[in-house]
Design an enzyme around this catalytic site. Structure first.
Site, short mmCIF file in Angstrom:
data_model
loop_
_atom_site.label_atom_id
_atom_site.label_comp_id
_atom_site.label_asym_id
_atom_site.label_seq_id
_atom_site.Cartn_x
_atom_site.Cartn_y
_atom_site.Cartn_z
N LYS A 38 0.85 -1.20 0.00
CA LYS A 38 0.00 0.00 0.00
C LYS A 38 0.88 1.25 0.00
O LYS A 38 2.08 1.17 0.29
CB LYS A 38 -0.91 -0.03 1.23
CG LYS A 38 -0.16 0.01 2.56
CD LYS A 38 -1.10 -0.21 3.75
CE LYS A 38 -0.33 -0.21 5.06
NZ LYS A 38 -1.22 -0.52 6.20
N ARG A 136 -10.44 0.43 14.88
CA ARG A 136 -10.32 1.33 13.72
C ARG A 136 -11.45 0.98 12.75
O ARG A 136 -12.33 1.78 12.51
CB ARG A 136 -8.95 1.16 13.06
CG ARG A 136 -8.74 2.01 11.83
CD ARG A 136 -7.30 2.00 11.34
NE ARG A 136 -6.85 0.69 10.86
CZ ARG A 136 -5.64 0.48 10.33
NH1 ARG A 136 -4.78 1.48 10.21
NH2 ARG A 136 -5.29 -0.73 9.92
N TYR A 268 14.49 31.09 4.95
CA TYR A 268 13.38 31.83 5.57
C TYR A 268 13.58 31.94 7.07
O TYR A 268 13.90 30.95 7.74
CB TYR A 268 12.06 31.11 5.32
CG TYR A 268 11.61 31.13 3.88
CD1 TYR A 268 11.42 32.32 3.19
CD2 TYR A 268 11.38 29.94 3.20
CE1 TYR A 268 11.00 32.33 1.86
CE2 TYR A 268 10.96 29.93 1.88
CZ TYR A 268 10.77 31.13 1.21
OH TYR A 268 10.36 31.13 -0.10
N MET A 316 10.18 24.94 0.38
CA MET A 316 9.31 24.02 -0.36
C MET A 316 10.10 23.11 -1.31
O MET A 316 9.80 21.91 -1.42
CB MET A 316 8.26 24.80 -1.16
CG MET A 316 7.22 23.89 -1.81
SD MET A 316 6.02 24.73 -2.84
CE MET A 316 5.09 25.67 -1.66
C1 LIG Z 1 -0.45 -1.48 6.94
C2 LIG Z 1 -1.06 -2.73 7.44
C3 LIG Z 1 -0.26 -3.88 7.61
C4 LIG Z 1 1.25 -3.89 7.46
O1 LIG Z 1 1.84 -3.51 8.68
P1 LIG Z 1 3.43 -3.47 8.87
O2 LIG Z 1 3.56 -2.97 10.25
O3 LIG Z 1 3.94 -2.49 7.87
O4 LIG Z 1 3.94 -4.83 8.66
C5 LIG Z 1 -0.89 -5.06 7.94
N1 LIG Z 1 -2.24 -5.10 8.13
C6 LIG Z 1 -3.02 -4.00 8.00
C7 LIG Z 1 -4.49 -4.13 8.24
C8 LIG Z 1 -2.46 -2.77 7.68
O5 LIG Z 1 -3.24 -1.70 7.59
#
Ligand SMILES: *Cc1c(COP(=O)(O)O)cnc(C)c1O
Length: 375
Positions: A38, A136, A268, A316
């Site tokens: 991801k 979550r 800056y 930036m």
């Molecule tokens: C991002 C995520 C992972 C991966 O976690 P790591 O700590 O990077 O290994 C696994 N499961 C879910 C549901 C996640 O959101």
């Protein structure tokens, strides 16, 4: 592409990444490993990392959005892909048609998935997420039986997996909480069985849980590994997990050199007057590239094989580095994350100095910085 000629770039060592993934595959075995790619593989490039992970023995891939899953499919990757977390139902038809597995934890989501599957003419692959303490997303444990029965009774739903996510697996000394989540998850899986649904894949462990040996089970269990595959410890007080290799380097070339007098300040705010005459090197990399603006206070950069402080605030698109009396020329290479002449700065060092975690440091490196993948 002209963007690739920019004097600021990320180098991704795909060989190191592949060795890290193999290490995870061996550690997780006989559980399977799904590589988490991801957020553009935590800034490392989703498609090249996904291919390398599959070659290194990963059985599947995890992403966070439908668009990320479609990017993999568009690149010709046919391996199983799970989209973690809730997604807008408007995206279900495209996701189902692309054979992305989707996360569900409510009956309305299962209904929308079933409808999308019927119109696509292919069953929707579903992983039921159970909330065992992260709070979550995910179904409450007492809702699991009804959801499992719904999955079992609908031919348009292929209930492939059931999973949960740990809240504190990365924190030393809190393994009891993780073990309790795992126990709650096992209860939920038993409830699924009683309701007539037996998911083929069960998963709970992230990198931290794998590193602590809290995987859950063997056959039919999978590990969702992200951060360790990138050679970054989930705990920012350490650099790499033991035996893992760093993968990402963030580099730039010096774009301008100036000699400034003691008492003068740069950038800056003119916030850090020089305590002696110094050579100041400008790097064409700023907060729009993902360097945090306040990195100038604590973080360091390698130029000429030595650690240097920023000479003033990160702007930036550019930042300035105090090189003292050392010779520096336009075109010299600077390393913000990575190694140079035996010196080394890790993503977790940035994280420690900025009060965050390595994940945020590499994810923040923006798309404007070209990625170079090396084998
Ligand atoms: C991002 C995520 C992972 C991966 O976690 P790591 O700590 O990077 O290994 C696994 N499961 C879910 C549901 C996640 O959101």
């Amino acid at each position: 592409m002209v963007a690739d000629l920019r004097w600021a770039w990320v180098e991704v060592d795909l060989g190191a990444y592949a060795r890290n993934v193999s290490r995870i595959v061996r550690a997780a075995s006989p559980s399977a490993t799904w590589a988490v790619v991801k957020a553009d593989a935590y800034g490392h490039g989703a498609v090249p990392c996904a291919r390398a992970a599959l070659d290194a023995g990963a059985s599947g891939l995890c992403v966070a959005t439908v668009a990320e899953g479609l990017e993999l499919r568009d690149a010709g990757i046919g391996a199983p892909v799970l989209v973690l977390g809730e997604q807008p139902p408007e995206q279900f038809p495209a996701a189902v048609a692309a054979r992305l597995a989707l996360t569900a934890s409510r009956t309305d989501v299962l209904g929308a998935l079933s409808a999308a599957a019927q119109s696509a003419g292919v069953p929707a692959t579903v992983h039921l997420e159970v909330d065992t303490g992260m709070h979550r997303v995910g179904a409450e444990p007492e809702e699991v039986a009804a959801l499992a029965a719904r999955i079992a009774s609908d031919d348009w739903l292929d209930g492939e997996g059931c999973f949960t996510h740990f809240a504190v697996a990365d924190e030393p000394g809190r393994d009891d909480t993780t073990a309790a989540q795992l126990a709650a998850f096992r209860d939920a899986v038993r409830a699924c069985g009683r309701a007539g649904w037996r998911p083929r894949l069960l998963h709970a462990a992230n990198s931290a849980a794998l590193l602590r040996g809290l995987v859950g089970g063997a056959d039919g269990w999978i590990v969702r590994a992200g951060i360790a595959s990138y050679g970054i410890d989930p705990d920012p007080s350490r650099d790499e997990p033991q035996g893992f290799e760093p993968v990402l380097s963030l580099c730039a070339r010096v774009s301008h050199v100036q000699r400034r007098r003691a008492g003068e300040a740069v950038s800056y705010g003119l916030r850090r007057p020089l305590d002696r005459d110094a050579t100041v090197a400008t790097l064409p990399l700023g907060y729009a590239d993902g360097l945090r603006r306040d990195a100038w206070r604590e973080c360091e950069v390698l130029v000429g094989g030595r650690r240097r402080r920023f000479a003033g605030t990160v702007t930036m698109d550019q930042s300035m580095v105090d090189c003292g009396d050392d010779p520096v020329s336009v075109g010299d290479e600077a390393v913000l994350i990575g190694a140079q002449a035996g010196a080394r700065i890790t993503a977790n060092e940035w994280a420690r100095r900025l009060g965050t975690i390595g994940y945020e440091v590499t994810c923040a490196i923006s798309r404007r910085v070209p990625r170079r993948w090396v084998a």
